[in-house]
Design a protein around this motif. Structure first.
Motif, mmCIF file in Angstrom:
data_model
loop_
_atom_site.group_PDB
_atom_site.id
_atom_site.type_symbol
_atom_site.label_atom_id
_atom_site.label_comp_id
_atom_site.label_asym_id
_atom_site.label_seq_id
_atom_site.Cartn_x
_atom_site.Cartn_y
_atom_site.Cartn_z
ATOM 1 N N ASN A 1 3.891 9.891 26.725
ATOM 2 C CA ASN A 1 4.787 10.818 27.426
ATOM 3 C C ASN A 1 5.186 12.031 26.588
ATOM 4 N N LYS B 1 4.718 15.672 28.129
ATOM 5 C CA LYS B 1 5.591 15.820 29.297
ATOM 6 C C LYS B 1 7.052 16.005 28.881
ATOM 7 N N ARG C 1 7.553 19.366 26.986
ATOM 8 C CA ARG C 1 7.493 20.513 27.890
ATOM 9 C C ARG C 1 8.848 20.716 28.583
ATOM 10 N N GLU C 2 9.479 19.620 28.971
ATOM 11 C CA GLU C 2 10.805 19.710 29.593
ATOM 12 C C GLU C 2 11.813 20.288 28.610
#
Length: 360
Positions: free
Chosen positions: A130, A133, A136-137
């Motif tokens: 993860n 992901k 990126r957040e």
């Protein structure tokens, strides 16, 4: 298969082999970007990763997408690149994210933390776990889209004027160290200094610092640290697998066609692998040269490793309690690290331990 889908998923080699590049060339008009690096041109491994990325972007687009690469200090200070991309002063940058741990310790999870993942594990977390992901957040708040772009592999523990024989020798030691490692060294009594790569030699030579770490034999030999500090310690427990990152301004990125976005992704991935290969290929000969020049190798004493590990876990526990962004990402990172170490114990570690004892 749709052309866009093909370009996105085929990978760099597949795009070139299948002749998809001409379609990319026609995707949109000529684009010129600037990339600000945090590194000096003299380091052909780290700075060179950005140059390789730029070459691939140009090659995949038939020269329609040109990215000029600028060394640290050319367009902005080496540690100013995050703000530079966030504020759209430049379209992209290449850096070690842990340089910005002072803004938020969470940045370090995109690079390396003490007693963290090794290089293969880091790549697995980013692409298969993860990691990408979650990061990126996190980067979205800074108007940045991040891509893994390089890894040095496990680093050396640095150059010291005097050898470290016990944890007591760390007290008051002024050491250049990048990123999160300094927070842990503070806990064991050292005084960390965050100095750009191009300024380390002068600081060590003048006695402004007592010790310095950079990467490993190949880069360290080029930078000449052995001339002013003969004791070379290992391992660099604060950097078991430090990942470099490409930062792209989110507005600039969203302005690209799907084809050009795929070019960015694939060129960064190639540069990611290329950097690791260069370090693994070049470090052995450089280490032999250093030892032949009088460098003295020392393994960090066990009490230094134990005290540093304990201090690192204390720092992480405190951050879990005070920093929600850190806690969210570190929890996933920590779980991934636990499972990876269980797996590597039965495979890589056992195999490597045996092979390194053989006389080949």
């Amino acid at each position: 298969m749709q052309r866009r889908s093909f370009v996105r998923h085929a990978g760099l080699a597949g795009v070139l082999a299948a002749g998809a590049a001409p379609a990319v060339v026609n995707a949109q008009a000529t684009i010129r970007w600037r990339l600000a690096s945090s590194f000096p041109k003299s380091l052909d491994t780290i700075f060179g990763a950005a140059e390789e990325f730029s070459r691939q972007v140009s090659a995949l687009t038939g020269g329609k997408f040109v990215i000029s690469v600028h060394a640290g200090g050319e367009l902005m200070p080496a540690f100013g690149v995050l703000d530079g991309v966030s504020n759209a002063t430049v379209e992209c940058a290449h850096t070690a994210p842990y340089y910005f741990f002072g803004k938020d310790p969470t940045y370090a999870l995109d690079c390396a933390i003490p007693f963290g993942l090794n290089s293969r594990q880091m790549t697995a977390w980013m692409y298969e776990g993860n990691g990408l992901k979650l990061l990126r957040e996190f980067y979205a708040k800074s108007n940045i889209v991040n891509f893994p772009m390089g890894n040095t592999g496990a680093q050396m523990g640095g150059w010291f004027r005097k050898p470290i024989t016990s944890i007591a020798d760390m007290k008051g030691l002024k050491m250049r160290i990048g990123g999160f490692g300094g927070k842990v060294l503070e806990r064991v009594g050292a005084v960390p200094q965050n100095i750009p790569g191009g300024e380390i030699y002068q600081a060590l030579e003048k006695g402004t610092i007592d010790a310095a770490e950079w990467v490993g034999p190949y880069d360290d030999l080029k930078l000449g640290f052995f001339k002013v500090a003969p004791h070379y310690h290992y391992p660099g427990w604060w950097e078991g697998g430090p990942q470099l990152s490409l930062y792209v301004n989110s507005k600039a990125y969203e302005g690209l066609s799907a084809e050009y976005k795929a070019v960015i992704e694939n060129a960064a991935a190639l540069a990611h692998v290329d950097m690791q290969a260069k370090y693994d290929g070049r470090n052995p000969a450089a280490l032999k040269t250093l030892v032949g020049s009088g460098t003295k190798l020392h393994r960090f004493p066990k009490d230094v490793m134990d005290a540093s590990f304990k201090a690192a876990m204390e720092v992480y526990a405190e951050l879990n309690a005070s920093n929600p962004a850190w806690k969210k990402i570190y929890e996933d990172y920590s779980n991934f690290r636990r499972d990876q170490n269980l797996w590597f114990r039965f495979t890589e570690a056992g195999f490597d331990d045996f092979m390194q004892q053989q006389k080949l």
